[in-house]
Design a protein around this motif. Structure first.
Motif, PDB file in Angstrom:
ATOM      1  N   SER A 153       0.869  -1.391  -0.123  1.00 28.01           N
ATOM      2  CA  SER A 153       0.125  -0.002  -0.083  1.00 28.01           C
ATOM      3  C   SER A 153       0.763   1.223  -0.070  1.00 28.01           C
ATOM      4  O   SER A 153       0.577   2.302  -0.807  1.00 28.01           O
ATOM      5  CB  SER A 153      -0.864   0.068   1.169  1.00 28.01           C
ATOM      6  OG  SER A 153      -1.767  -1.117   1.075  1.00 28.01           O
TER       7      SER A 153
ATOM      8  N   GLU B 159       0.756   4.478  -2.713  1.00 23.06           N
ATOM      9  CA  GLU B 159       0.361   5.820  -2.324  1.00 23.06           C
ATOM     10  C   GLU B 159       1.570   6.864  -2.782  1.00 23.06           C
ATOM     11  O   GLU B 159       1.163   7.875  -3.011  1.00 23.06           O
ATOM     12  CB  GLU B 159       0.297   5.910  -1.131  1.00 23.06           C
ATOM     13  CG  GLU B 159      -1.167   5.198  -0.325  1.00 23.06           C
ATOM     14  CD  GLU B 159      -1.465   5.287   1.224  1.00 23.06           C
ATOM     15  OE1 GLU B 159      -0.661   6.013   1.659  1.00 23.06           O
ATOM     16  OE2 GLU B 159      -2.476   4.603   1.635  1.00 23.06           O
TER      17      GLU B 159
ATOM     18  N   THR C 202      -4.673   7.465  -1.501  1.00 20.76           N
ATOM     19  CA  THR C 202      -4.701   6.402  -0.775  1.00 20.76           C
ATOM     20  C   THR C 202      -5.385   5.114  -0.894  1.00 20.76           C
ATOM     21  O   THR C 202      -6.556   5.298  -2.134  1.00 20.76           O
ATOM     22  CB  THR C 202      -5.643   7.295   0.566  1.00 20.76           C
ATOM     23  OG1 THR C 202      -7.094   7.284   0.473  1.00 20.76           O
ATOM     24  CG2 THR C 202      -5.217   8.581   1.132  1.00 20.76           C
TER      25      THR C 202
END
Length: 861
Positions: free
Chosen positions: A762, A766, A772
């Motif tokens: 993740s 990002e 996000t």
């Protein structure tokens, strides 16, 4: 002892004329029919006993009907009961068992005796639903019954032509005990099917069909009554206004009725629009604009009252990716489903109901490599058939028009092409055909003869259609065919373009000509069926799988008949697609197969493999016919695409959904809006989205109120809205263009990329995108990204990547360890390796997917 009822006529009796008057109805006809009974095994045995001396071998005798004389409760009836039903209906009996009646009237009398119902000579059809039709009714009825919510439930039947959507929809209406059904369509030509299925089948006795031609007073009376009513209307007529700007008088009842269900038929939803338009004759551009609008129809757009909505699509292969329907709101019936059911039918269940549905085969012929210079298109590194058959108008007169003619820009190569269709190869062509059996050509191979007797040649434009007609007319072989041009302003739209084709087929039969050839560049490619067509020659380049198979399946319609003794004769067991741009065509086949797999939850390889088992594809190598396997099809579809073209796919507008519904859903989430405003790539969506939604709704409303037309100012607004859509789409494509970077830098290559983004890497996502994870999840739920096309893009990227590794050491087998991740799912390393073109073929693999794969038919200028 089994009793049978039969009917026949013979020479002399079949030419006697008669007339009768019942009430105020006067009926005339020709031919007497004898109705009898027998305990013999067949009516033929009994009739031979009666007429064998006068009519040896029953020559001159026509057996019209032969069936069991049993009621629905199992009890037997006799010919006396049928005779009584005929006489009661006012039908004359000139002597013995002979009647002045039509066959439909005899069938109706038998039906009334068998079921105990009233005599109705208009209702003679009594076939039952096929298993998949019953399944569609069961699944849809269950969904409607369990649905609870503020909005009426909706359901989609994504079913190929010949599924029988009208008949099945009527059975759904019966199952749900509906009495008010409204059918809306953009294709008025389908009206006959909706009317005939309702009024001819015994299952719908007592139902009424109402359309714009029904007198208003009669229509209102029916809608105020208790009997079931089906109201048919086209969007064109419904959206039109009377001279004073009001709703047309015959449509007022549509707005005043509370419908049990509104059926939206033959509508190709948003993402299909551009592909569908390529199927229209250029002279029908206005019709294409109307029948394929920018946005799909919603319940709010209709402004009508209904408790349920049923959407019907005539394009079973198109992807359901716009987010308008969830998985439990869709019933799919594709060509693979149909042919699988045909192949796996259990004889214990009776006669196979799919026997009439032809199998399809594709034969791919590669025209010379030199042809690539005529129209290199870049994406698939292949030439363009539309350019190859390009034509233009000249001043010289044509015997057909007397005012001007169209000629091919490469007349010699088209002449050579026609010779190639007959297997007459030039010396230059023969160089490419090595020792061995010569490949079968469409107008030479005996097995193809029944199919090509009546064929359609799919050209690029009106000019090429007329140029081909003149060239066929001059050709010593093809001049033996009845040629009809279904193109241009002189040909009707929709079903109106069909009669000349039927006339040409009839003329070819009566005059004992070789057959017929229909030349089309769009007409008759949607919503119309010509049962005699057994083959289609693809002489244009199509870029979308939807448009390609919509055209190809035109020839897959059944052509069979059953005689009075219940013997089924199938005139078209197999139909053919003859393809002359295999690079492009096989890429579309792979695309189609991959989409089918998406519906069934299987890997691309498995899906394409099953498709090829029912739609075999043959190419030619070394003078021999060669059936392609899954790996070889993927070879054409993926390895032949260069790295530049693959990269371009990540900037494709097909990867994002920019429509009113998706944008509205994003704009409705205020927290998401605030977050997206911080990311440059999404600011266009924030700043322009509301304007696009508002404008789209206003333009749709204006079209409804103005009979489908826009004034000059509104057309300018429409152009501006399209420009804004494009700007939003380009910004979102810029965001998606970062995905390949993420594919390279992540360490989790065995996982589905969306899972990697959302759960495993993740922080990297990002950092690369500025978005996000939570916001990314929301955008996926709102279907802003087209999952199907992303899966296809990543799959091809992985295959290209893997093949590059293989290329580094051609003799070494390279297989990824573990699974391989696509966008929202994974496939095993073994499955992926099987799918990688050329894998496990080692040194025998050709570097070019297009060399040595087909017979290269050299057609010089």
């Amino acid at each position: 002892m089994t009793l049978r009822i039969y009917a026949y006529t013979h020479n002399g009796k079949d030419s006697e004329t008669w007339e009768r008057t019942v009430g105020q109805t006067r009926t005339t006809g020709t031919g007497l029919i004898k109705v009898g009974q027998t305990t013999s095994r067949t009516a033929r045995e009994r009739i031979k006993q009666q007429l064998g001396t006068a009519y040896p071998n029953l020559d001159g005798v026509t057996i019209l009907l032969d069936e069991k004389a049993a009621r629905d409760d199992g009890s037997a009836f006799t010919d006396h009961h049928v005779h009584a039903a005929l006489v009661t209906a006012g039908i004359k009996r000139p002597g013995g068992e002979w009647f002045e009646a039509t066959l439909d009237e005899v069938k109706a009398a038998i039906h009334s005796v068998r079921t105990g119902s009233n005599f109705d000579a208009t209702r003679t059809a009594k076939f039952a639903m096929r298993p998949e039709q019953q399944e569609a009714v069961d699944v849809t009825a269950a969904y409607f019954r369990k649905s609870r919510g503020d909005r009426p439930p909706k359901f989609l039947w994504n079913a190929k032509m010949r599924f029988g959507k009208t008949f099945t929809a009527y059975h759904l209406t019966r199952e749900m005990s509906w009495t008010r059904l409204l059918v809306l369509t953009y294709k008025p030509a389908v009206q006959a099917a909706w009317r005939d299925d309702l009024l001819s089948h015994v299952d719908f006795a007592g139902w009424h069909f109402v359309d714009r031609d029904t007198p208003i007073e009669h229509a209102d009376q029916l809608l105020d009554g208790a009997a079931p009513v089906v109201r048919f209307a086209s969007f064109q007529d419904l959206n039109g206004k009377s001279p004073d700007g009001q709703v047309k008088a015959h449509n007022e009842s549509i707005h005043l009725t509370d419908w049990d269900c509104i059926v939206i038929d033959e509508y190709h939803f948003g993402a299909w629009r551009d592909s569908a338009r390529s199927l229209y004759d250029p002279s029908d551009s206005a019709l294409a604009d109307f029948e394929e609008p920018d946005e799909w129809v919603t319940e709010d757009d209709l402004g009508l009252n209904s408790r349920h909505y049923l959407y019907l699509s005539g394009t079973p292969f198109r992807a359901i990716t716009n987010g308008e329907f969830t998985e439990d709101q869709v019933f799919n019936w594709t060509y693979v489903h149909e042919q699988r059911a045909k192949a796996n039918w259990d004889p214990a269940g009776g006669e196979n109901p799919y026997l009439e549905l032809p199998a399809m085969e594709m034969y791919a012929y590669k025209i010379a490599p030199e042809a690539a210079e005529y129209a290199e298109d870049g994406e698939f590194s292949s030439f363009n058939l539309s350019e190859y058959f390009k034509a233009h108008k000249v001043d010289k007169s044509s015997r057909w028009t007397g005012a001007g003619a169209y000629v091919f820009e490469g007349r010699q190569r088209v002449r050579e092409f026609l010779e190639m269709l007959r297997g007459k190869l030039t010396d230059q062509m023969k160089v490419q055909v090595l020792a061995g059996q010569k490949p079968p050509f469409p107008y030479e191979y005996p097995d193809f003869a029944p199919a090509v007797r009546h064929s359609v040649w799919y050209m690029a434009d009106v000019a090429s259609c007329f140029a081909m007609r003149d060239m066929l007319d001059e050709h010593p072989y093809f001049s033996g065919y009845e040629v009809v041009v279904a193109a241009g302003n002189g040909t009707g739209q929709g079903a109106a373009a069909k009669p000349p084709v039927e006339a040409a087929i009839g003329t070819a039969t009566k005059k004992n000509k070789s057959g017929s050839i229909t030349l089309s560049c769009g007409k008759l490619m949607t919503g119309v069926t010509v049962r005699e067509w057994g083959a289609i020659l693809m002489l244009r380049t199509l870029n979308a799988a939807e448009s390609y198979f919509q055209a190809a399946f035109r020839v897959q319609s059944p052509w069979a008949h059953r005689d009075a003794e219940d013997n089924l004769t199938i005139h078209k067991p197999t139909c053919y697609v003859f393809e002359f741009d295999p690079n492009r065509a096989l890429a579309l086949v792979a695309d189609y197969g991959t989409r089918l797999g998406r519906d069934d939850g299987v890997t691309p390889r498995e899906s394409i493999g099953e498709l090829l088992s029912y739609l075999p594809i043959f190419a030619f190598s070394g003078g021999e016919m060669h059936r392609l396997d899954t790996t070889e099809v993927l070879d054409w579809a993926t390895v032949g695409i260069g790295a530049t073209a693959l990269a371009a796919r990540w900037n494709s507008p097909l990867l994002v959904e920019v429509n009113e519904h998706t944008i509205s859903a994003v704009l409705a989430d205020h927290e998401l809006m605030e977050a997206l405003d911080q990311v440059e790539d999404f600011r266009a969506l924030i700043n322009l989205g509301d304007q696009v939604v508002t404008s789209t709704k206003m333009l749709k409303k204006a079209k409804r109120e103005q009979g489908g037309q826009l004034d000059p100012a509104q057309r300018e607004q429409q152009k501006e809205t399209a420009r804004l859509r494009k700007e939003i789409r380009e910004k979102l494509q810029k965001f998606l263009a970062k995905i390949p970077v993420f594919m390279y830098v992540t360490d989790f290559r065995e996982e589905a990329l969306r899972h990697v983004i959302e759960s495993l890497d993740s922080a990297l996502f990002e950092k690369v995108t500025g978005l996000t994870i939570d916001d990314f999840k929301k955008l996926n739920r709102l279907r802003l990204f087209n999952e199907e096309n992303l899966n296809a893009a990543i799959f091809q990227f992985r295959m290209f990547e893997q093949d590059s590794l293989h290329y580094a050491d051609r003799d070494r087998e390279v297989q990824p360890e573990g699974d391989v991740g696509l966008w929202d799912r994974t496939i095993s390393g073994g499955e992926f390796s099987d799918a990688v073109p050329g894998h496990q073929r080692g040194a025998n693999r050709e570097l070019s997917a297009f060399e040595g794969r087909t017979t290269e038919l050299l057609v010089p200028e």
